[in-house]
Design an enzyme around this catalytic site. Structure first.
Site, mmCIF file in Angstrom:
data_model
loop_
_atom_site.group_PDB
_atom_site.id
_atom_site.type_symbol
_atom_site.label_atom_id
_atom_site.label_comp_id
_atom_site.label_asym_id
_atom_site.label_seq_id
_atom_site.Cartn_x
_atom_site.Cartn_y
_atom_site.Cartn_z
ATOM 1 N N THR A 134 0.819 -1.215 0.000
ATOM 2 C CA THR A 134 0.000 0.000 0.000
ATOM 3 C C THR A 134 0.855 1.269 0.000
ATOM 4 O O THR A 134 2.015 1.246 0.428
ATOM 5 C CB THR A 134 -0.901 -0.016 1.259
ATOM 6 O OG1 THR A 134 -1.446 1.265 1.488
ATOM 7 C CG2 THR A 134 -0.109 -0.370 2.512
ATOM 8 N N ASP A 135 0.244 2.381 -0.413
ATOM 9 C CA ASP A 135 0.933 3.683 -0.341
ATOM 10 C C ASP A 135 1.070 4.162 1.104
ATOM 11 O O ASP A 135 1.860 5.049 1.409
ATOM 12 C CB ASP A 135 0.213 4.754 -1.184
ATOM 13 C CG ASP A 135 -1.263 4.950 -0.825
ATOM 14 O OD1 ASP A 135 -1.784 4.256 0.074
ATOM 15 O OD2 ASP A 135 -1.904 5.820 -1.473
ATOM 16 N N GLU A 136 0.273 3.553 2.018
ATOM 17 C CA GLU A 136 0.220 4.063 3.387
ATOM 18 C C GLU A 136 1.521 3.854 4.150
ATOM 19 O O GLU A 136 1.739 4.482 5.180
ATOM 20 C CB GLU A 136 -0.978 3.451 4.133
ATOM 21 C CG GLU A 136 -2.270 3.678 3.364
ATOM 22 C CD GLU A 136 -3.551 3.379 4.126
ATOM 23 O OE1 GLU A 136 -3.528 3.386 5.365
ATOM 24 O OE2 GLU A 136 -4.572 3.145 3.458
ATOM 25 N N TYR A 160 -2.143 -0.618 10.913
ATOM 26 C CA TYR A 160 -2.256 -1.264 9.586
ATOM 27 C C TYR A 160 -1.017 -0.985 8.752
ATOM 28 O O TYR A 160 -0.348 -1.912 8.274
ATOM 29 C CB TYR A 160 -3.516 -0.770 8.858
ATOM 30 C CG TYR A 160 -3.507 -1.079 7.372
ATOM 31 C CD1 TYR A 160 -3.538 -2.394 6.909
ATOM 32 C CD2 TYR A 160 -3.430 -0.053 6.419
ATOM 33 C CE1 TYR A 160 -3.513 -2.680 5.550
ATOM 34 C CE2 TYR A 160 -3.410 -0.332 5.055
ATOM 35 C CZ TYR A 160 -3.445 -1.643 4.632
ATOM 36 O OH TYR A 160 -3.406 -1.935 3.283
ATOM 37 N N LYS A 164 2.023 -3.512 7.366
ATOM 38 C CA LYS A 164 2.341 -3.682 5.937
ATOM 39 C C LYS A 164 3.807 -3.306 5.678
ATOM 40 O O LYS A 164 4.499 -3.962 4.898
ATOM 41 C CB LYS A 164 1.418 -2.811 5.063
ATOM 42 C CG LYS A 164 -0.036 -3.217 5.054
ATOM 43 C CD LYS A 164 -0.288 -4.603 4.463
ATOM 44 C CE LYS A 164 -0.052 -4.678 2.965
ATOM 45 N NZ LYS A 164 -0.455 -6.003 2.418
HETATM 46 P P1 NAD Z 1 -9.704 -7.429 1.892
HETATM 47 O O1 NAD Z 1 -9.722 -7.152 3.353
HETATM 48 O O2 NAD Z 1 -10.915 -7.175 1.078
HETATM 49 O O3 NAD Z 1 -9.322 -8.965 1.648
HETATM 50 C C1 NAD Z 1 -8.329 -9.633 2.366
HETATM 51 C C2 NAD Z 1 -8.506 -11.130 2.130
HETATM 52 O O4 NAD Z 1 -7.470 -11.815 2.853
HETATM 53 C C3 NAD Z 1 -9.837 -11.685 2.654
HETATM 54 O O5 NAD Z 1 -10.425 -12.520 1.694
HETATM 55 C C4 NAD Z 1 -9.444 -12.461 3.911
HETATM 56 O O6 NAD Z 1 -10.298 -13.573 4.159
HETATM 57 C C5 NAD Z 1 -8.037 -12.901 3.555
HETATM 58 N N1 NAD Z 1 -7.216 -13.161 4.754
HETATM 59 C C6 NAD Z 1 -7.100 -12.388 5.866
HETATM 60 N N2 NAD Z 1 -6.262 -12.962 6.750
HETATM 61 C C7 NAD Z 1 -5.817 -14.115 6.179
HETATM 62 C C8 NAD Z 1 -4.919 -15.127 6.580
HETATM 63 N N3 NAD Z 1 -4.297 -15.088 7.771
HETATM 64 N N4 NAD Z 1 -4.676 -16.159 5.734
HETATM 65 C C9 NAD Z 1 -5.316 -16.230 4.537
HETATM 66 N N5 NAD Z 1 -6.184 -15.303 4.108
HETATM 67 C C10 NAD Z 1 -6.433 -14.253 4.914
HETATM 68 O O7 NAD Z 1 -8.454 -6.638 1.344
HETATM 69 P P2 NAD Z 1 -8.226 -5.944 -0.081
HETATM 70 O O8 NAD Z 1 -8.747 -4.571 -0.024
HETATM 71 O O9 NAD Z 1 -8.635 -6.859 -1.152
HETATM 72 O O10 NAD Z 1 -6.632 -5.823 -0.057
HETATM 73 C C11 NAD Z 1 -5.812 -6.864 -0.603
HETATM 74 C C12 NAD Z 1 -4.355 -6.468 -0.434
HETATM 75 O O11 NAD Z 1 -4.113 -5.246 -1.114
HETATM 76 C C13 NAD Z 1 -3.940 -6.226 1.019
HETATM 77 O O12 NAD Z 1 -2.657 -6.764 1.194
HETATM 78 C C14 NAD Z 1 -3.933 -4.729 1.155
HETATM 79 O O13 NAD Z 1 -2.993 -4.316 2.121
HETATM 80 C C15 NAD Z 1 -3.525 -4.296 -0.240
HETATM 81 N N6 NAD Z 1 -4.013 -2.971 -0.667
HETATM 82 C C16 NAD Z 1 -5.340 -2.650 -0.567
HETATM 83 C C17 NAD Z 1 -5.774 -1.405 -1.007
HETATM 84 C C18 NAD Z 1 -7.234 -1.021 -0.933
HETATM 85 O O14 NAD Z 1 -7.557 0.136 -1.218
HETATM 86 N N7 NAD Z 1 -8.145 -1.923 -0.637
HETATM 87 C C19 NAD Z 1 -4.858 -0.488 -1.540
HETATM 88 C C20 NAD Z 1 -3.508 -0.857 -1.624
HETATM 89 C C21 NAD Z 1 -3.097 -2.109 -1.190
HETATM 90 P P1 TYD Z 2 -10.826 3.976 3.997
HETATM 91 O O1 TYD Z 2 -11.734 3.560 2.905
HETATM 92 O O2 TYD Z 2 -10.978 3.342 5.345
HETATM 93 O O3 TYD Z 2 -9.334 3.794 3.437
HETATM 94 P P2 TYD Z 2 -7.917 4.317 4.075
HETATM 95 O O4 TYD Z 2 -8.132 4.754 5.472
HETATM 96 O O5 TYD Z 2 -7.088 3.084 3.996
HETATM 97 O O6 TYD Z 2 -7.459 5.408 3.172
HETATM 98 O O7 TYD Z 2 -10.975 5.550 4.188
HETATM 99 C C1 TYD Z 2 -10.747 6.447 3.127
HETATM 100 C C2 TYD Z 2 -10.863 7.858 3.662
HETATM 101 O O8 TYD Z 2 -12.230 8.080 4.074
HETATM 102 C C3 TYD Z 2 -10.020 8.093 4.919
HETATM 103 O O9 TYD Z 2 -9.506 9.436 4.887
HETATM 104 C C4 TYD Z 2 -10.998 7.965 6.062
HETATM 105 C C5 TYD Z 2 -12.304 8.438 5.457
HETATM 106 N N1 TYD Z 2 -13.535 7.815 6.006
HETATM 107 C C6 TYD Z 2 -14.587 8.611 6.461
HETATM 108 O O10 TYD Z 2 -14.531 9.853 6.414
HETATM 109 N N2 TYD Z 2 -15.706 7.991 6.943
HETATM 110 C C7 TYD Z 2 -15.807 6.644 7.024
HETATM 111 O O11 TYD Z 2 -16.850 6.137 7.525
HETATM 112 C C8 TYD Z 2 -14.730 5.827 6.541
HETATM 113 C C9 TYD Z 2 -14.794 4.330 6.581
HETATM 114 C C10 TYD Z 2 -13.605 6.468 6.027
#
Ligand code: NAD
Ligand code: TYD
Length: 355
Positions: A134-136, A160, A164
């Site tokens: 992630t960018d975070e 989180y 990561k």
């Molecule tokens: P998500 O929470 O929707 O899905 C995570 C999946 O991992 C789920 O299906 C869960 O059951 C599985 N999981 C959790 N713990 C596990 C374990 N111990 N063993 C096996 N499986 C397990 O997450 P997402 O949004 O699809 O993110 C996927 C990846 O991308 C993550 O690594 C996240 O850090 C990264 N990412 C997400 C975003 C975003 O905006 N969602 C952005 C950048 C990077």
């Molecule tokens: P989120 O989707 O949780 O992603 P991340 O925190 O990983 O960027 O949140 C996106 C942005 O939206 C973040 O600045 C927090 C804000 N946010 C709200 O304002 N209200 C909400 O209920 C949630 C879930 C997020």
């Protein structure tokens, strides 16, 4: 036949990735997912019976299970999506984040290394371990500061992002120390179909449809760089094919929006797509609530490296991607119902006081 071992493929991004991969001819996918609250078999329903896709319910901290899968399926690549992914939950209960994101990635690296080290030379050379991050991990930007580059120092601020970052460091070390051909992608905020409705965009869509409050943290001026999920998956495929082992690639859409802009756009599209709604204008449901502790102000990705070196570019605009996303939620009430389990209702109640 090329075989991918994908972890977390029943989650939001992982399911999009495996659905796309299994759609291609001549590849096999072994999909390992623990099915936590965020994993959902309905997200991969179309491929559950596909002979090129094998679903395994398993935890990436389970070394024995992983060793068995490596032995049996001999994958040529690992793609690690499995993670705990929600910042707010990491503030309330960080343990699971350290367990899965740090120890889980470590266990997967160990088992991958042990399998990889026994491969013949050409298998060793072509093997890839791609870690999705992630960018975070780069921390927070002030307004006007340049977007994150791969060379920015890691300064994670939430449990989180810290978990990561720890995983990214382990991946880096396994390349540097053991020569494991790793790749790391750091991506900005994703949105699209099948995202669990605890994250901003799906939460706002579903709350608005039901006339529930749309909770905006703080002043709503935090900025995220939004990328459509299929563009992220295309970037991951590009990095798998053409990325240089040991490298990291930043992925983003140059699509910086404040949370207020995002929520207002969701409301405007809903007003148009659901003209009969009694909650129009949906914007009237917005409420400002207490800010998230340690809330990062701004993320923005500089994706010039993947664009110039590997030729990837996002295809979807924010407006078109958001429209596709909202339509998907409108057209999949059965999926929506399936994720609103007791655990989801508990979270809504404890975090927002919304029943
Ligand atoms: P998500 O929470 O929707 O899905 C995570 C999946 O991992 C789920 O299906 C869960 O059951 C599985 N999981 C959790 N713990 C596990 C374990 N111990 N063993 C096996 N499986 C397990 O997450 P997402 O949004 O699809 O993110 C996927 C990846 O991308 C993550 O690594 C996240 O850090 C990264 N990412 C997400 C975003 C975003 O905006 N969602 C952005 C950048 C990077
Ligand atoms: P989120 O989707 O949780 O992603 P991340 O925190 O990983 O960027 O949140 C996106 C942005 O939206 C973040 O600045 C927090 C804000 N946010 C709200 O304002 N209200 C909400 O209920 C949630 C879930 C997020």
């Amino acid at each position: 036949m090329p075989t991918y071992l994908v972890t977390g493929g029943a989650g939001f991004i992982g399911s999009s990735f495996v659905l796309g991969l299994v759609g291609q001819k001549g590849v096999r996918v072994i999909n390992v997912d623990a099915l936590t609250y965020a994993g959902n078999l309905m997200s991969i329903e179309p491929i559950l019976e596909d002979p090129h896709h094998t679903f395994v319910r398993g935890d990436i901290r389970d070394a024995e299970m992983l060793a068995g899968l490596f032995r049996e399926h001999k994958p040529h690549a690992v793609v690690n999506f499995a993670a705990e992914s929600h910042v707010d939950r990491s503030i309330v209960a960080p343990d699971a984040f350290v367990q899965t994101n740090v120890l889980g990635t470590f266990t997967l690296l160990q088992e991958a290394r042990s399998y990889w080290s026994e491969l013949p030379e050409d298998g060793k050379r072509s093997f890839r371990f791609l870690h999705v991050s992630t960018d975070e991990v780069y921390g927070s930007l002030e307004p006007g500061e340049p977007a994150f580059r791969e060379t920015n120092p890691y300064t994670p601020n939430s449990p989180y992002s810290a978990s990561k970052a720890a995983a990214d460091h382990l991946v880096r070390a396994y390349h540097h120390t053991y020569g494991l051909p790793t790749l790391t992608t750091n991506c900005s905020n994703n949105y699209g179909p099948r995202q669990f409705p605890e994250k901003l965009i799906p939460l706002m869509i579903l709350n608005a449809l039901e006339g529930k409050p749309l909770p905006i943290y703080g002043d709503g001026m935090n900025v995220r760089d939004w990328l459509f999920v299929d563009d992220h998956c295309a970037a991951i495929s590009t990095v798998l094919r053409r990325g240089r082992p040991g490298e990291t690639y930043n992925i983003g859409a140059r699509c910086e929006k404040t949370n207020l802009e995002v929520v207002k756009t969701v409301c405007r599209i809903l007003d148009e797509l659901v003209p009969q709604s009694r909650f129009r204008p949906h914007e009237s449901l917005m409420v400002f609530v207490k800010d998230r502790p340690g809330h990062d102000r701004r993320y923005a990705m500089d994706s010039s490296k993947i664009e110039t070196e590997l030729g990837w570019k996002p295809a979807e605009s924010f407006e078109s991607g958001l429209r596709r996303t909202i339509l998907w939620y409108l057209e999949h009430p059965r999926w929506v119902e399936s994720v609103r389990s007791g655990a989801y209702r508990d979270w809504m109640k404890s975090h927002y006081g919304i029943a």
